[in-house]
Enzyme design. Sequence first.
Site, PDB file in Angstrom:
ATOM      1  N   ASN A   1      -3.693   6.029   1.637  1.00  0.00           N
ATOM      2  CA  ASN A   1      -4.667   5.937   0.464  1.00  0.00           C
ATOM      3  C   ASN A   1      -5.740   4.908   0.834  1.00  0.00           C
ATOM      4  O   ASN A   1      -5.587   3.760   0.974  1.00  0.00           O
ATOM      5  CB  ASN A   1      -4.245   5.363  -0.807  1.00  0.00           C
ATOM      6  CG  ASN A   1      -5.501   5.317  -1.915  1.00  0.00           C
ATOM      7  OD1 ASN A   1      -6.234   5.882  -1.761  1.00  0.00           O
ATOM      8  ND2 ASN A   1      -5.110   4.650  -3.061  1.00  0.00           N
ATOM      9  N   TRP A   2      -6.809   5.585   1.685  1.00  0.00           N
ATOM     10  CA  TRP A   2      -7.795   4.604   2.171  1.00  0.00           C
ATOM     11  C   TRP A   2      -8.879   3.830   1.166  1.00  0.00           C
ATOM     12  O   TRP A   2      -9.644   3.105   1.427  1.00  0.00           O
ATOM     13  CB  TRP A   2      -8.814   5.300   3.050  1.00  0.00           C
ATOM     14  CG  TRP A   2      -8.222   5.938   4.543  1.00  0.00           C
ATOM     15  CD1 TRP A   2      -6.891   5.875   4.786  1.00  0.00           C
ATOM     16  CD2 TRP A   2      -8.826   6.803   5.639  1.00  0.00           C
ATOM     17  NE1 TRP A   2      -6.527   6.350   5.982  1.00  0.00           N
ATOM     18  CE2 TRP A   2      -8.086   7.010   6.494  1.00  0.00           C
ATOM     19  CE3 TRP A   2      -9.982   7.467   5.472  1.00  0.00           C
ATOM     20  CZ2 TRP A   2      -8.090   7.762   7.613  1.00  0.00           C
ATOM     21  CZ3 TRP A   2     -10.312   7.939   6.712  1.00  0.00           C
ATOM     22  CH2 TRP A   2      -9.349   8.047   7.544  1.00  0.00           C
ATOM     23  N   LYS A   3      -8.757   4.438  -0.199  1.00  0.00           N
ATOM     24  CA  LYS A   3      -9.601   3.900  -1.201  1.00  0.00           C
ATOM     25  C   LYS A   3     -10.938   4.045  -0.821  1.00  0.00           C
ATOM     26  O   LYS A   3     -11.117   5.011  -0.441  1.00  0.00           O
ATOM     27  CB  LYS A   3      -9.147   2.455  -1.615  1.00  0.00           C
ATOM     28  CG  LYS A   3      -7.663   2.379  -1.855  1.00  0.00           C
ATOM     29  CD  LYS A   3      -7.281   1.078  -2.389  1.00  0.00           C
ATOM     30  CE  LYS A   3      -5.641   0.949  -2.280  1.00  0.00           C
ATOM     31  NZ  LYS A   3      -5.151  -0.032  -3.208  1.00  0.00           N
TER      32      LYS A   3
ATOM     33  N   HIS B   1      -3.920   7.468  -9.925  1.00  0.00           N
ATOM     34  CA  HIS B   1      -3.500   6.159  -9.422  1.00  0.00           C
ATOM     35  C   HIS B   1      -3.884   4.934 -10.557  1.00  0.00           C
ATOM     36  O   HIS B   1      -4.810   5.165 -11.275  1.00  0.00           O
ATOM     37  CB  HIS B   1      -4.527   6.040  -8.250  1.00  0.00           C
ATOM     38  CG  HIS B   1      -4.237   4.640  -7.241  1.00  0.00           C
ATOM     39  ND1 HIS B   1      -4.562   3.664  -7.500  1.00  0.00           N
ATOM     40  CD2 HIS B   1      -3.339   4.499  -6.080  1.00  0.00           C
ATOM     41  CE1 HIS B   1      -4.188   2.653  -6.648  1.00  0.00           C
ATOM     42  NE2 HIS B   1      -3.458   3.224  -5.821  1.00  0.00           N
TER      43      HIS B   1
ATOM     44  N   GLU C   1       4.760   3.313  -8.214  1.00  0.00           N
ATOM     45  CA  GLU C   1       3.959   2.131  -7.727  1.00  0.00           C
ATOM     46  C   GLU C   1       4.050   0.837  -8.575  1.00  0.00           C
ATOM     47  O   GLU C   1       3.210   0.966  -9.759  1.00  0.00           O
ATOM     48  CB  GLU C   1       2.509   2.393  -7.203  1.00  0.00           C
ATOM     49  CG  GLU C   1       2.657   3.686  -6.403  1.00  0.00           C
ATOM     50  CD  GLU C   1       0.966   3.387  -5.555  1.00  0.00           C
ATOM     51  OE1 GLU C   1       1.091   3.116  -4.374  1.00  0.00           O
ATOM     52  OE2 GLU C   1       0.064   3.690  -6.232  1.00  0.00           O
TER      53      GLU C   1
ATOM     54  N   GLY D   1      -1.394  -4.200  -3.255  1.00  0.00           N
ATOM     55  CA  GLY D   1      -2.217  -5.028  -2.821  1.00  0.00           C
ATOM     56  C   GLY D   1      -1.791  -6.350  -2.270  1.00  0.00           C
ATOM     57  O   GLY D   1      -2.555  -7.298  -1.735  1.00  0.00           O
TER      58      GLY D   1
ATOM     59  N   GLY E   1      -1.491   1.506   1.025  1.00  0.00           N
ATOM     60  CA  GLY E   1      -3.070   1.414   0.955  1.00  0.00           C
ATOM     61  C   GLY E   1      -3.487   0.511   2.089  1.00  0.00           C
ATOM     62  O   GLY E   1      -4.050   0.861   3.064  1.00  0.00           O
TER      63      GLY E   1
HETATM   64  C1  PEP Z   1      -1.953   1.839  -3.379  1.00  0.00           C
HETATM   65  O1  PEP Z   1      -3.262   1.627  -2.860  1.00  0.00           O
HETATM   66  O2  PEP Z   1      -1.392   2.327  -4.005  1.00  0.00           O
HETATM   67  C2  PEP Z   1      -1.271   0.876  -2.617  1.00  0.00           C
HETATM   68  C3  PEP Z   1       0.154   0.843  -2.727  1.00  0.00           C
HETATM   69  O3  PEP Z   1      -1.872  -0.239  -1.919  1.00  0.00           O
HETATM   70  P1  PEP Z   1      -1.302  -1.427  -1.029  1.00  0.00           P
HETATM   71  O4  PEP Z   1      -0.431  -0.671   0.074  1.00  0.00           O
HETATM   72  O5  PEP Z   1      -2.323  -2.065  -0.252  1.00  0.00           O
HETATM   73  O6  PEP Z   1      -0.173  -2.240  -1.745  1.00  0.00           O
END
Ligand code: PEP
Length: 254
Positions: A10-12, A96, A166, A172, A235
């Site tokens: 997930n590049w956001k 998400h 999640e 994050g 992420g």
């Molecule tokens: C996400 O964006 O869903 C995520 C799991 O991010 P990260 O890996 O940065 O915790």
Amino acid sequence: MIKKKIIVANWKMNPKTPREAAALWDAVRRTARNLPRVDVAVCPPAVFLGLFSSPGRGNVFIGAQDVFWEQGGAYTGQIAAAQMAACGARFTIVGHSERRALGETDEQVSLKTRAALKAGLTPIVCVGEMTRDSAGAFFGVLTAQLQASLDLIPRTAASSLVIAYEPLWAIGRNFREAMDSQTIHETIIFIRKVFADKFGQEAAKRVRIIYGGAVEPKNIAAIMSDGRADGVLVGHKSLVVSDFTNMLKSANAV
Ligand code: PEP
């Protein structure tokens, strides 16, 4: 039953330029094509969707980060699931937590999931509690979220979904703050049970349930082996080429 593991990137709202996005995609594809035991779904910002060469060839696919539930019309700024598919997407993230934080409801997640299925996309439906309380109220939160987010999904389509568990408090962070593998395993069992109650045992066995939240090179193997996750959603580390390609190699070796 052997289920192929899936790694979702997930590049956001990253990277900043098409050139950087294309370079990242190429690096992932070069590594992943030698790793036959994993599928990789790369989810860039929608504006970059048309940039990538040969999406969907082999085991590396493009995913959207969101879709709208209507098929077309006067919906400024929205993108239909079929439009994502026409630009090469095979997957889409739905619900998400960062979208839920902007006001997206379980009902909307359910509409989007149904629209994604209709367009031939594999939905990656995100659920997760905000906090873990010692009394176990989070089990109720997860149950309600799963039931409502999957409300419009027909039984026949249920096993083709990917459920991304999640916990919001882990997203994050760094790997030390990720959920431990034993708790991931227990939570995945719980989610599978809720899924079985709704869609039946067979669908629950087949559905892929993955984990997301501070997955890094140091913890991915344990999350997938001891945590029994059918994959992970990554992420911030999906943007660091050396880390992400190492994670793909680890996942392939599990
Ligand atoms: C996400 O964006 O869903 C995520 C799991 O991010 P990260 O890996 O940065 O915790």
